[in-house]
Design a protein around this motif. Structure first.
Motif, PDB file in Angstrom:
ATOM      1  N   ARG A 232       0.886  -1.101   0.215  1.00 19.79           N
ATOM      2  CA  ARG A 232       0.233   0.042  -0.080  1.00 19.79           C
ATOM      3  C   ARG A 232       0.784   0.417   0.181  1.00 19.79           C
ATOM      4  O   ARG A 232       1.698   1.304   0.628  1.00 19.79           O
ATOM      5  N   ASN A 391      -5.849  -1.887   9.194  1.00 15.84           N
ATOM      6  CA  ASN A 391      -5.538  -0.850   8.753  1.00 15.84           C
ATOM      7  C   ASN A 391      -6.899   0.481   9.463  1.00 15.84           C
ATOM      8  O   ASN A 391      -6.903   1.703  10.297  1.00 15.84           O
ATOM      9  N   GLU A 394      -4.982   1.028  12.551  1.00 12.48           N
ATOM     10  CA  GLU A 394      -3.831   2.230  12.266  1.00 12.48           C
ATOM     11  C   GLU A 394      -4.503   3.747  12.473  1.00 12.48           C
ATOM     12  O   GLU A 394      -3.494   4.912  12.897  1.00 12.48           O
ATOM     13  N   THR A 395      -5.810   3.592  11.956  1.00 12.05           N
ATOM     14  CA  THR A 395      -5.671   4.643  11.344  1.00 12.05           C
ATOM     15  C   THR A 395      -6.881   5.708  12.157  1.00 12.05           C
ATOM     16  O   THR A 395      -5.677   6.857  13.080  1.00 12.05           O
TER      17      THR A 395
END
Length: 602
Positions: A232, A391, A394-395
């Motif tokens: 990514r 994700n 993490e965000t």
């Protein structure tokens, strides 16, 4: 003042710039014999000069580890000079780039010069003396870089000297020069476990056109290295889509997106032909991620499902028989997908003579294949859900913690490139990098930006000294020394600063000559034209009283009427003699001012 021979001057400069036993590889890209001769006559024992005729040949030296300084003659390059040099600089960020050319060519690389990506530009034609100063500046910068041991430059040399043959592969021309070099370096760094830091270039506030070119180059590198949609943020598809965000009509980016999708589709078809169930699922999922609305996606999925229902080929005893036994019939193969699909064909064989055991074995094999595909699909879905959850986590964490270190370093880089080095207060590169250094004392990204900022501050300090902006130069030198203490370049500039400050103080300390004791006074000669016209006036002359009492460095401060009596006053004062000015018992120079009046006798 005693005269200095040019050879003596060059030797003096060479001594101050070079270091004992030093050898610096200087690659000169030029077809100008005069330029090359001037550089060769000026190079000292510390310079190994390499003459190359083209950009491809220069890269052979770069990749071969035989280039510390690259001097590019703009008149010898073809195509977009800014793009070529910008890409080279992006891939070799710590190499010393210098350029030469006609005065009107300087504008073509103005953006690279203003941001320090090209260290110096020298106007042609070039004399040996100016050529030596040019080389001397490169030597000084080389030593500054070596003083702080730049990591990126060391990485380039390690890679280059272990793989000198990479440069031989460059045959596509200077237009794709940087992309080929970068791919070679990436590939080697992957094998050797070296940090592939040369792939990243901060765009900051650079023009959109430059950002587009940079991302297209990164996309090409990612495509060649097989990074089509992963990882990514560093894959070909993402780079091409980033370009389309900047320029929605960019033809190269549109073609690049299509190229990635076509490659993914071919991988699905190949997996189908190989009857590799896990590979089919993986490649089909990748194609779906890249192009959810792909027109052949449903047809390929149909073939994927057909693969799970397809019986393997007949046993060898049947399949290897050149002619089927009497009474048997073989069904013709039928397409498992659309008519135009080059993919797998249904190879189910129905034989009237098959035994019950063979039929049971075929059914078991079909069930096993279907179960394998189902397991692979389930694993893919579970992995996708796990990645999505990670994700999201993490965000959320990033939002709670604020900007990442990379984002903060990028902000400092942007301030530096915009020229906000030490002002305005609180929003400048120096204050921000010092804050980052305090919070991340061991971060290599911070140290690298700290080094680059120090070099920019030193360059700005040299410019300020040349313009006699003493206070500004002092501040810039102090900030550079704070970032990287004890650099030789800082000590040299501090000496120059002290001399400039003494000269400024000397110029400001102006005595009234009328109050000083004169040994000889020569009256001025009244200009004849002014005398006939009955004109009177005065001239204010500033000058230096030398330690021996003579006058020198005269200039007119002011006069009335203008230009009428100036020459007569200067001629007169130049012949005056004063009793030497003493400080601490020793004669010293002293700046003084004297007003000379021109009056007619009635």
């Amino acid at each position: 003042m005693p005269s200095t021979r040019p050879d003596d001057f060059l030797n003096t400069v060479r001594t101050t710039a070079a270091r004992p036993g030093q050898v610096i590889d200087v690659v000169v890209l030029t077809s100008d014999a005069g330029l090359l001769a001037a550089l060769q006559s000026s190079a000292g024992s510390e310079h190994a000069l390499w003459d190359v005729p083209s950009a491809d040949a220069a890269v052979d030296h770069l990749v071969g580890g035989r280039c510390d300084v690259l001097i590019v003659d703009l008149g010898s390059l073809r195509g977009d000079v800014t793009t070529l040099l910008g890409r080279l600089q992006a891939q070799f960020p710590d190499l010393i780039f210098m350029a030469t050319g006609r005065r009107e060519q300087e504008g073509a690389i103005a953006s690279l010069l203003s941001t320090g990506r090209i260290y110096r530009f020298l106007h042609k034609p070039i004399s040996p003396g100016r050529a030596f100063q040019f080389l001397n500046a490169a030597t000084r910068r080389y030593n500054e870089l070596r003083d702080v041991q730049p990591i990126a430059l060391q990485t380039v040399r390690i890679i280059a000297r272990k793989r000198p043959y990479l440069g031989k592969a460059i045959a596509a021309g200077s237009g794709v020069l940087a992309a080929v070099v970068a791919f070679g370096l990436w590939w080697h760094s992957r094998d050797q476990g070296l940090p592939a830091t040369l792939q990243t270039t901060h765009v900051g506030d650079t023009p959109i056109e430059d950002q587009v070119k940079s991302k297209l180059g990164s996309a090409q590198i990612a495509y060649l290295s097989g990074r089509l949609i992963d990882p990514r943020g560093d894959n070909a598809l993402q780079y091409y889509r980033d370009v389309l965000t900047l320029d929605a009509n960019n033809a190269d980016a549109k073609a690049g997106v299509q190229k990635v999708v076509d490659t993914l589709e071919q991988r699905v078809i190949q997996a189908l032909n190989d009857r590799n169930a896990p590979r089919v699922v993986t490649t089909w999922t990748a194609l779906q991620r890249a192009a959810p609305n792909h027109p052949r996606l449903d047809a390929l999925r149909t073939q994927l499902l057909a693969l799970s229902r397809t019986t393997p080929k007949a046993p060898a005893s049947v399949a290897n028989n050149p002619r089927p036994p009497t009474g048997t019939s073989t069904a013709a193969p039928t397409s498992a997908g659309s008519d135009d699909s080059p993919a797998i064909r249904d190879t189910t064989v129905v034989s009237a003579g098959n035994s019950e055991a063979e039929r049971l074995a075929a059914a078991a094999a079909e069930r096993e294949l279907a179960e394998a595909i189902a397991r692979e699909l389930a694993e893919q879905e579970a992995a996708a859900e796990k990645v999505a959850d990670e994700n999201d986590a993490e965000t959320a964490l990033a939002e709670a913690q604020g900007p990442s270190l990379a984002e903060q370093v990028a902000a400092v880089t942007s301030l530096r490139e915009r020229g906000a080095l030490i002002a305005p207060a609180g929003n400048n590169a120096f204050d921000n990098v010092m804050s980052l250094r305090e919070r991340y004392p061991d971060a290599e990204e911070v140290r690298s930006e700290q080094q680059r900022l120090a070099f920019v501050l030193l360059d700005r300090a040299r410019t300020a000294l040349a313009a006699e902006n003493i206070d500004e130069a002092a501040t810039l030198i102090d900030r550079a020394n704070t970032l990287i203490p004890g650099m030789q370049a800082v000590r040299t500039l501090q000496e120059q600063l002290s001399a400039a400050q003494e000269q400024r103080d000397f110029a400001k300390n102006v005595a009234l000559a009328a109050s000083l004791k004169r040994v000889r006074e020569v009256p001025p000669v009244y200009p004849r034209d002014a005398q006939r016209a009955g004109t009177e006036g005065w001239v204010q002359v500033e000058f230096t009283i030398a330690p021996d009492g003579s006058t020198r460095d005269l200039h007119v401060r002011d006069s009335a009427p203008k230009q009428v009596f100036d020459k007569a006053a200067l001629d007169s004062v130049s012949k005056w003699r004063f009793e030497p000015i003493r400080k601490n018992g020793a004669p010293v120079a002293q700046r003084a001012v004297l007003q000379v009046r021109f009056v007619l006798n009635n």
